[in-house]
Design a protein around this motif. Structure first.
Motif, mmCIF file in Angstrom:
data_model
loop_
_atom_site.group_PDB
_atom_site.id
_atom_site.type_symbol
_atom_site.label_atom_id
_atom_site.label_comp_id
_atom_site.label_asym_id
_atom_site.label_seq_id
_atom_site.Cartn_x
_atom_site.Cartn_y
_atom_site.Cartn_z
ATOM 1 N N ILE A 144 4.849 9.814 -8.727
ATOM 2 C CA ILE A 144 3.784 10.393 -10.840
ATOM 3 C C ILE A 144 3.526 11.884 -10.327
ATOM 4 C CG2 ILE A 144 2.073 9.284 -12.509
ATOM 5 C CD1 ILE A 144 3.149 6.668 -10.687
ATOM 6 N N ALA A 202 1.009 -1.148 -0.260
ATOM 7 C CA ALA A 202 0.064 0.054 -0.359
ATOM 8 C C ALA A 202 0.387 1.085 0.130
ATOM 9 C CB ALA A 202 -1.501 -0.169 0.877
ATOM 10 N N ARG A 214 -9.310 0.553 -4.571
ATOM 11 C CA ARG A 214 -7.487 0.009 -4.481
ATOM 12 C C ARG A 214 -7.661 1.303 -3.350
ATOM 13 N NH1 ARG A 214 -3.148 -0.033 -8.043
ATOM 14 N NH2 ARG A 214 -1.615 -0.050 -6.241
ATOM 15 N N GLU A 250 -5.835 3.010 -0.575
ATOM 16 C CA GLU A 250 -4.741 3.544 -0.256
ATOM 17 C C GLU A 250 -4.833 4.488 -1.772
ATOM 18 O OE1 GLU A 250 -4.632 0.318 -1.476
ATOM 19 O OE2 GLU A 250 -2.957 0.208 -2.661
ATOM 20 N N LEU A 251 -4.868 3.971 -2.738
ATOM 21 C CA LEU A 251 -4.717 5.260 -4.264
ATOM 22 C C LEU A 251 -6.500 6.488 -3.736
ATOM 23 C CD1 LEU A 251 -3.672 3.421 -6.723
ATOM 24 C CD2 LEU A 251 -2.491 4.864 -5.350
ATOM 25 N N ALA A 304 1.651 1.311 -3.308
ATOM 26 C CA ALA A 304 1.398 2.115 -4.140
ATOM 27 C C ALA A 304 1.103 3.310 -4.128
ATOM 28 C CB ALA A 304 0.162 1.759 -3.906
ATOM 29 N N ILE A 305 1.000 4.076 -2.787
ATOM 30 C CA ILE A 305 1.113 5.717 -2.455
ATOM 31 C C ILE A 305 2.086 6.620 -2.898
ATOM 32 C CG2 ILE A 305 0.481 7.110 -0.625
ATOM 33 C CD1 ILE A 305 -1.119 5.275 0.851
ATOM 34 N N VAL A 353 -4.308 5.849 -12.504
ATOM 35 C CA VAL A 353 -5.294 6.227 -11.315
ATOM 36 C C VAL A 353 -4.657 7.424 -11.569
ATOM 37 C CG1 VAL A 353 -5.864 6.834 -8.757
ATOM 38 C CG2 VAL A 353 -5.828 4.663 -10.389
ATOM 39 N N LEU A 380 4.379 5.279 -5.364
ATOM 40 C CA LEU A 380 4.139 5.995 -6.884
ATOM 41 C C LEU A 380 3.669 6.849 -7.477
ATOM 42 C CD1 LEU A 380 5.763 4.598 -9.110
ATOM 43 C CD2 LEU A 380 4.054 3.167 -8.988
ATOM 44 N N PHE A 381 2.074 6.940 -6.376
ATOM 45 C CA PHE A 381 1.045 7.465 -6.847
ATOM 46 C C PHE A 381 1.142 9.083 -7.066
ATOM 47 C CE2 PHE A 381 -2.887 9.963 -5.416
ATOM 48 C CZ PHE A 381 -3.575 9.858 -6.380
ATOM 49 N N THR A 417 -1.814 2.106 -10.590
ATOM 50 C CA THR A 417 -1.262 3.502 -10.377
ATOM 51 C C THR A 417 -0.775 4.581 -11.415
ATOM 52 O OG1 THR A 417 -0.155 2.440 -8.476
ATOM 53 C CG2 THR A 417 0.311 4.634 -8.843
#
Lengths: 270, 161
Positions: free
Chosen positions: A25, A15, B49, B51-52, A18-19, B9, A21-22, B6
């Protein structure tokens, strides 16, 4: 138990990745489109979309206005037209005076500032009535400068700056406060403040000051970076109370925030 | 595959924020009060997801500094970004439209109360936003279902056994 803890930590690790990377980006793209020459293109596209939506919005409002509003507006513009006739005579008289006083007042001083045309990128819909424009520190904009549309209709002032964008606080904002006078009068007679809704409120008008409905409210020039004579709106209602120290007037703006997608920032040197 | 999703998103985040600040908010109320960006964030939190979805909501007020103006107080976003995952896991875990509605209404209610407390929002505006959120959620949820079916049929390459 140990297995489940291991799984939990694996899940949280995934998690967090992912955060990370998000964020990477999103901020990466943002840096590219706002902090490189690509910003010109981005703002052009953004203002194009805003302008397009604003046109549709105005068209929809014009097409689907209810009858009562149209009737009210018709009456309002009829009144304005009749006022215009009276004003024409008054303006002729003023023009003569202005021509004589021009030299003495060093007229060039009043126009001795540059202007910058900016595109509207976004507007807020919450209590803070604000606009985001595509000019900022790099264009020489500073906090407090006046923002006008058309031929000198004041819509707000600059309150916040970034390198390439600036925030304009509209006159309708509750924190907005501009020193104002009535057209033809040479002294500051009140402060125009924002109210919820479209009407503005002119406060602190001395009781002995004579104001009529349909008088035109303009800036008085008392604010350091806002020149005098910029049109704010028309007096639509007077609230008088003999017991009170001051009178109050409701001011209706001639140009609404939905009517424009370009603004002019008046750059008066300090 | 996770990296690809990701990236998608992140792109969707920026597009939707531009859409919200530049296109939606150029319209008058009630259309201008549609919290479309927040609605997509709720959908991601519930269906995608967690977390996202949470990060989507939390960074919105920060990114909006460059993109445009968004309604509400900044810390109201942080508050719902924290409570969102808890509500999804504990109460609205079912992947139904009703659960999505329940989650979104709860989070938007928290958002409204948090914004009232700082007087960041006029009361009528947030209630209009509440109604517009419901309408946009129904629309987005159906759109998501359609996109999912479309992608399963045309984008996913099925492995031959």
């Amino acid at each position: 138990m140990a297995l489940s803890l291991k799984n939990l930590s694996k899940n949280s690790q995934a998690a967090l990745q992912a955060i990370g990377l998000f964020l990477l980006i999103t901020i990466g793209i943002l840096l590219i489109i706002f902090f490189t020459p690509a910003v010109e293109g981005t703002q052009k596209v953004q203002s194009g979309f805003y302008s397009f939506s604003q046109t549709i919005s105005s068209w929809t409002a014009d097409t689907f206005f209810d009858r009562e509003t149209l009737r009210g507006e018709h009456k309002y513009y009829q009144d304005l037209a009749s006022l215009h006739t009276h004003e024409e005579a008054y303006i002729n008289e003023l023009e003569q005076s202005v021509a004589q006083l021009e030299a003495a007042l060093k007229y060039e001083e009043t126009i001795g500032y540059t202007t910058t045309i900016a595109r509207v990128l976004s507007r807020s819909i919450n209590k803070e009535r604000e606009l985001l424009i595509d000019k900022g520190i790099l264009d020489g904009i500073i906090v407090g400068q006046a923002v006008v549309v058309g031929d000198g209709h004041l819509v707000g002032e600059i309150i916040d700056l970034n390198d390439r964008t600036a925030t304009v606080r509209l006159l309708q904002d509750k924190d907005s406060s501009i020193a104002a006078a009535i057209l033809g009068s040479d002294k500051t007679i009140g402060l125009i403040e924002g109210r919820e809704g479209y009407l503005l409120s002119m406060q602190f008008i001395p009781q002995d000051e004579r104001i009529d409905v349909h008088d035109v409210a303009v800036t008085s020039g008392l604010d350091e970076l806002i020149p005098s004579g910029l049109v704010i709106g028309v007096v639509s209602e007077l609230i008088t109370n003999d017991a009170a120290a001051f009178q109050e007037a409701r001011i209706e703006q001639i140009i609404q925030e939905n009517d424009f997608s370009y603004v002019t920032v008046m750059q008066i040197p300090l | 595959m996770n990296v690809v999703s990701t990236v998608i998103v992140a792109l969707l985040f920026l597009v939707s924020l531009f859409f919200q600040t530049t296109i939606v908010q150029a319209f008058d109320i009630p259309l201008g009060a549609t919290p479309i960006h927040l609605a997509i964030g709720f959908l991601l939190l519930h269906r995608g997801r967690i977390e996202l979805g949470s990060a989507w909501i939390a960074i919105t007020p920060i990114i909006a500094i460059w993109v445009g103006h968004i309604p509400g107080a900044w810390w109201a976003y942080i508050l719902i970004a924290i409570t969102g995952p808890i509500l999804v896991k504990r109460i609205f875990a079912k992947r139904s439209l009703l659960a999505l509605m329940g989650l979104s209404w709860s989070l938007y209610l928290i958002f409204m109360i948090a914004s009232y407390s700082t007087f960041a929002e006029p009361v009528t505006m947030t209630w209009i936003g509440f109604i517009m959120l419901t309408i946009s959620l129904i629309f987005i949820a159906y759109l998501e279902r359609y996109v999912q079916r479309f992608s399963k049929r045309f984008i996913l390459v099925r492995r031959k056994h």
